[in-house]
Design a protein around this motif. Structure first.
Motif, mmCIF file in Angstrom:
data_model
loop_
_atom_site.group_PDB
_atom_site.id
_atom_site.type_symbol
_atom_site.label_atom_id
_atom_site.label_comp_id
_atom_site.label_asym_id
_atom_site.label_seq_id
_atom_site.Cartn_x
_atom_site.Cartn_y
_atom_site.Cartn_z
ATOM 1 N N THR A 88 91.824 -39.089 47.948
ATOM 2 C CA THR A 88 91.816 -39.848 47.581
ATOM 3 C C THR A 88 89.953 -39.652 48.087
ATOM 4 O O THR A 88 89.060 -39.932 47.698
ATOM 5 C CB THR A 88 92.022 -40.788 48.807
ATOM 6 N N THR A 91 87.700 -38.192 45.256
ATOM 7 C CA THR A 91 87.316 -38.607 44.639
ATOM 8 C C THR A 91 86.119 -39.762 45.558
ATOM 9 O O THR A 91 85.091 -40.009 44.833
ATOM 10 C CB THR A 91 89.025 -39.443 44.356
ATOM 11 N N ALA A 127 92.483 -42.274 43.719
ATOM 12 C CA ALA A 127 92.604 -40.933 43.394
ATOM 13 C C ALA A 127 93.571 -41.809 41.588
ATOM 14 O O ALA A 127 94.190 -41.873 41.442
ATOM 15 C CB ALA A 127 93.124 -40.356 44.067
ATOM 16 N N THR A 128 93.069 -40.859 40.976
ATOM 17 C CA THR A 128 93.595 -40.472 40.000
ATOM 18 C C THR A 128 95.242 -40.288 39.476
ATOM 19 O O THR A 128 95.715 -39.309 40.524
ATOM 20 C CB THR A 128 93.016 -39.556 39.057
ATOM 21 N N VAL A 293 90.106 -35.319 40.428
ATOM 22 C CA VAL A 293 88.860 -34.953 40.589
ATOM 23 C C VAL A 293 88.168 -34.103 40.411
ATOM 24 O O VAL A 293 87.088 -34.100 40.154
ATOM 25 C CB VAL A 293 89.052 -35.222 42.173
#
Length: 361
Positions: A88, A91, A127-128, A293
């Motif tokens: 997180t 990112t 985040a992804t 990221v």
């Protein structure tokens, strides 16, 4: 009890998500008629089934007293939160470099760092792939109740049927009206739409512990047929087509068959292949959370700096640059952040008699 073959599958699915994202970000979105297009959706679904199965196997001896439940929640949080925080914050840093004016919303950041967003705002991940971890935390919260229900087969059966009903309702009614996966995303990532997968994993764990094991040849045949059916299953267009209607139920049935057949396959733990696949499974959560990221940085910071504009060149950058960086970062984060966090959780938790939990990814 550690099921090595499930570790293999966990690592393979994390790798599939990475490849799906890298291909989508470089050469274009993967449609439903491609293997990556299907895996982009159903690799994560497989994680839920694996998670439910692994959790039941790991905690099968727990009586779920207040102390045991408290210990369980501490260990789950420390297993998931540190790496999630790294992904997180990383990112946010990359986005800040890309867009200097960007300032993350404080409340949303706190919700992500505490993993609370999955309970009330599942689309607010940073985040992804973070949405799936938010879902996992919801499932972990309810897992002790599910584990107790398993001891009462009639109640568990009703819970299973009810959750399946919700799953079907989303497939046919809620998501069935969406034009594409983007417009239906808020409904798709809701824990209510994914809960049946976790519960199905719990049921598989119960079968496995009860000794309902498929013979090796039958397991291999089942795996081959289910995997082949997954690949050739007729689908086309936007991915909404494979998460709605009977397609959703068909793919789910194939995933259940794949996970259980894999669990029943014996592994030669002395081979080099085992060492590689076991390590990949061990790093699967790190790979899953960090590839986004790192891929973002490669596409938005590295590619423009070196004038990389062609689609294939971007794919090569991701495969030969971002992928190795993801593996290295995963090794480092697993060793210096995840493992110490798990040791800390064990040290501060009350002792319990249940078995140590398997890793999530």
């Amino acid at each position: 009890m550690r099921v090595h073959s499930i570790d293999y599958l966990r690592g393979a699915m994390a790798s599939a998500v990475l490849l799906y994202h890298f291909a989508s970000w470089s050469v274009g979105g993967q449609a439903s008629d491609t293997v990556l297009g299907k895996l982009g959706i159903y690799a994560v679904s497989t994680f839920y089934i694996i998670s439910g199965m692994s959790m039941f196997i790991a905690y099968r001896k727990s009586e779920w007293s207040m102390g045991e439940t408290f210990t369980y929640l501490i260990k789950r949080f420390f297993r998931i939160a540190p790496l999630f925080a790294v992904a997180t914050l990383s990112t946010i840093l990359v986005v800040k470099i890309m867009k200097p004016a960007y300032v993350p919303d404080t409340a949303n950041l706190i919700a992500n760092l505490t993993l609370a967003f999955g309970f009330y705002a599942p689309t607010k991940y940073i985040a992804t792939g973070g949405w799936s971890i938010g879902n996992e935390m919801v499932f972990y919260y309810f897992f002790p109740i599910l584990a107790l229900l398993v001891k009462r087969p009639a109640l568990f059966a009703w819970a299973f049927i009810g959750t399946l009903g919700v799953y079907a309702f989303y497939a046919f009614s809620v998501l069935g009206t969406a034009k594409d996966i983007g417009s239906g995303w808020a409904d798709y990532v809701h824990p209510a739409n994914q809960g049946f997968l976790f519960l199905a994993g719990v049921a598989l764990g119960k079968l496995y512990i009860d000794g309902v094991i498929i013979k090796q040849k039958t397991a291999l045949l089942t795996l081959g047929l289910a995997a082949a059916a997954f690949v050739i299953y007729p689908a086309s267009g936007n991915q909404i087509s494979i998460v709605t209607g009977f397609n959703r139920l068909a793919f789910t049935g194939l995933l259940v068959a794949i996970v259980y057949s894999v669990a029943c396959i014996s592994i030669n733990t002395e081979s080099i292949a085992h060492a590689v696949m076991e390590k990949l499974g061990e790093l699967s959560y790190s790979i899953y959370m960090l590839h986004g990221v790192i891929g973002m940085a490669a596409m938005n910071l590295i590619a423009p700096h070196f004038g990389i504009t062609e689609k294939l060149d971007k794919l090569y950058l991701l495969l030969f640059g971002a992928l190795p960086c993801t593996l290295i970062a995963s090794l480092l984060v697993h060793k210096f952040i995840e493992m110490p966090a798990m040791k800390l959780a064990k040290a501060i938790s009350p002792k319990r008699n249940a078995l140590p939990a398997s890793q999530l990814y």
